[in-house]
Design an enzyme around this catalytic site. Structure first.
Site, PDB file in Angstrom:
ATOM      1  N   GLN A 163       0.980  -1.647  -0.105  1.00 41.47           N
ATOM      2  CA  GLN A 163       0.415   0.089  -0.053  1.00 41.47           C
ATOM      3  C   GLN A 163       1.233   1.557   0.076  1.00 41.47           C
ATOM      4  O   GLN A 163       1.807   1.613   1.052  1.00 41.47           O
ATOM      5  CB  GLN A 163      -0.746   0.062   1.121  1.00 41.47           C
ATOM      6  CG  GLN A 163      -1.577  -0.854   1.098  1.00 41.47           C
ATOM      7  CD  GLN A 163      -1.421  -2.064   1.047  1.00 41.47           C
ATOM      8  OE1 GLN A 163      -0.737  -2.800   1.837  1.00 41.47           O
ATOM      9  NE2 GLN A 163      -2.669  -3.026   0.205  1.00 41.47           N
ATOM     10  N   ASP A 207      -6.909  -0.721  -8.050  1.00 42.44           N
ATOM     11  CA  ASP A 207      -7.749  -0.659  -6.423  1.00 42.44           C
ATOM     12  C   ASP A 207      -7.078   0.899  -6.596  1.00 42.44           C
ATOM     13  O   ASP A 207      -6.825   1.416  -5.022  1.00 42.44           O
ATOM     14  CB  ASP A 207      -7.813  -0.856  -5.351  1.00 42.44           C
ATOM     15  CG  ASP A 207      -8.534  -2.425  -5.431  1.00 42.44           C
ATOM     16  OD1 ASP A 207      -9.116  -2.714  -6.848  1.00 42.44           O
ATOM     17  OD2 ASP A 207      -8.037  -3.320  -4.446  1.00 42.44           O
ATOM     18  N   ARG A 267     -14.383  -3.296  -9.316  1.00 50.63           N
ATOM     19  CA  ARG A 267     -14.374  -4.211  -8.486  1.00 50.63           C
ATOM     20  C   ARG A 267     -14.758  -3.702  -7.263  1.00 50.63           C
ATOM     21  O   ARG A 267     -15.253  -2.966  -6.862  1.00 50.63           O
ATOM     22  CB  ARG A 267     -13.048  -5.212  -7.850  1.00 50.63           C
ATOM     23  CG  ARG A 267     -12.395  -4.917  -7.292  1.00 50.63           C
ATOM     24  CD  ARG A 267     -11.257  -5.247  -6.698  1.00 50.63           C
ATOM     25  NE  ARG A 267     -10.364  -4.828  -5.302  1.00 50.63           N
ATOM     26  CZ  ARG A 267     -10.334  -5.439  -4.609  1.00 50.63           C
ATOM     27  NH1 ARG A 267     -11.152  -5.914  -4.110  1.00 50.63           N
ATOM     28  NH2 ARG A 267      -9.517  -4.883  -3.199  1.00 50.63           N
TER      29      ARG A 267
END
Length: 351
Positions: A163, A207, A267
């Site tokens: 991340q 994402d 998603r």
């Protein structure tokens, strides 16, 4: 012959004078007049005028301001601030983490343009918030003309070092104009609240716009980076809405999506994941299915993954996910204006 030449020269001079007068008339129009024109660019003077403050703190990395650090300028603003304060960040790369705490609302970070003013840090973490270059947790926030970047190297997929958030937007009534967001994975953590992004650039692979915000992205450029670490396609959005009672969702209006490799529009991150792409150019980087629920174990009956009047090669509906929706004019109406985020009640300006 001389007389004809003189007449022609006079006519040309008069024509040029008329053009100049027209240009002067246009550029001297009041900002309020320009703001209603859909082709108008929202600029820094217009925003400054709308929030109505003369209080400015200057940040200059070369020492020609009150502070050299953005965070130092933020720290100088008192707790419980209730009046707009402009923090003018002059051109330069400010390599630091910046945090605006909950106790300091009404801050306007004004850069010199996203190609000239940048806030940059390099950090990966198993905790999205901990990795963020910029954390905004105070309501009534504006940013203009700033690049936010997390330039941490791309980590190993599915590990704790994966991340690398550029911006954590975690408050209500936040607006970003002409800003840029750079990272590879999890670029923009649009965590919660009503947010407005106008003419911004957002870059990432998997994402890279995620969270549970109620956000309108108007005329934004979304650039996809191909992620070679994984066999699955990346996804632009991962909206997390767990219940019907939540009032959240991402709406992308009149922008464009392009880049390298294949990617999904979004998603499912929750049972009621809500994302709409409307009147957006979709390049061939969008895979045929358009949407995926690859990591979501629940059913698809409550997912709201939708498109409305999109165009470009990526808007071809052949092979689209069975649960995805193509909205009618009536169905789209409530999503494709600033009313979706109650904008007229709090935005300083919009188009």
């Amino acid at each position: 012959m001389a007389s004809q030449y003189s007449s022609s020269l006079h006519a040309s001079t008069m024509f040029m004078a008329l053009i100049i007068l027209c240009m002067i008339s246009f550029f001297c129009l009041p900002y309020d007049t320009l703001a209603i024109d859909a082709q108008t660019v929202i600029d820094s003077p217009l925003l400054t005028k709308k929030i109505g403050t003369n209080r400015t703190i200057k940040v200059d990395i070369n020492g020609n301001g009150e502070f050299k650090s953005v965070q130092a300028a933020i720290d100088s603003i008192p707790e419980g601030n209730s009046n707009w304060v402009i923090v003018h960040i002059r051109k330069g790369i400010y390599r630091e983490k910046v945090h605006i705490p909950k106790s300091k609302p009404y801050i306007f970070l004004r850069g010199n343009g996203r190609g000239r003013t940048a806030i940059v840090w390099s950090e990966s973490s198993e905790d999205n918030v901990a990795s963020a270059t910029f954390k905004g947790e105070a309501h009534n926030f504006i940013a203009f003309g700033i690049s936010f970047k997390n330039d941490a190297p791309t980590g190993i997929a599915y590990t704790s070092q994966n991340q690398s958030v550029a911006v954590f937007a975690a408050a209500d009534k936040m607006a970003f104009y002409h800003c840029a967001f750079y990272s590879t994975h999890n670029t923009l953590f649009d965590y919660k609240g009503r947010h407005y992004y106008d003419s911004c650039y957002i870059q990432g692979s998997i994402d890279f716009i995620f969270g549970r915000g109620r956000s309108l992205f108007r005329s934004c450029e979304i650039f996809v980076i191909d992620d070679k670490r994984v066999s699955i396609h990346g996804s632009i959005t991962a909206h997390n809405r767990e219940s019907e009672k939540e009032d959240s969702g991402f709406v992308f209006l009149k922008g464009r999506v392009y880049g390298i490799g294949g990617v999904y529009l979004g998603r499912a991150k929750g049972a009621y994941s809500t994302v709409l792409f409307a009147k957006t150019y979709l390049s061939k980087t969008i895979v045929a299915a358009g949407w995926t629920n690859w990591s979501y174990a629940g059913g698809t009956e409550n997912l709201f993954h939708a498109e409305y009047k999109c165009h470009g090669p990526g808007s071809d509906l052949n092979g689209r996910a069975s649960w995805s929706k193509q909205l009618t004019d009536k169905e789209a109406a409530s999503f494709i204006s600033v009313e979706y985020i109650d904008g007229p009640k709090w935005l300083p300006v919009w188009l």
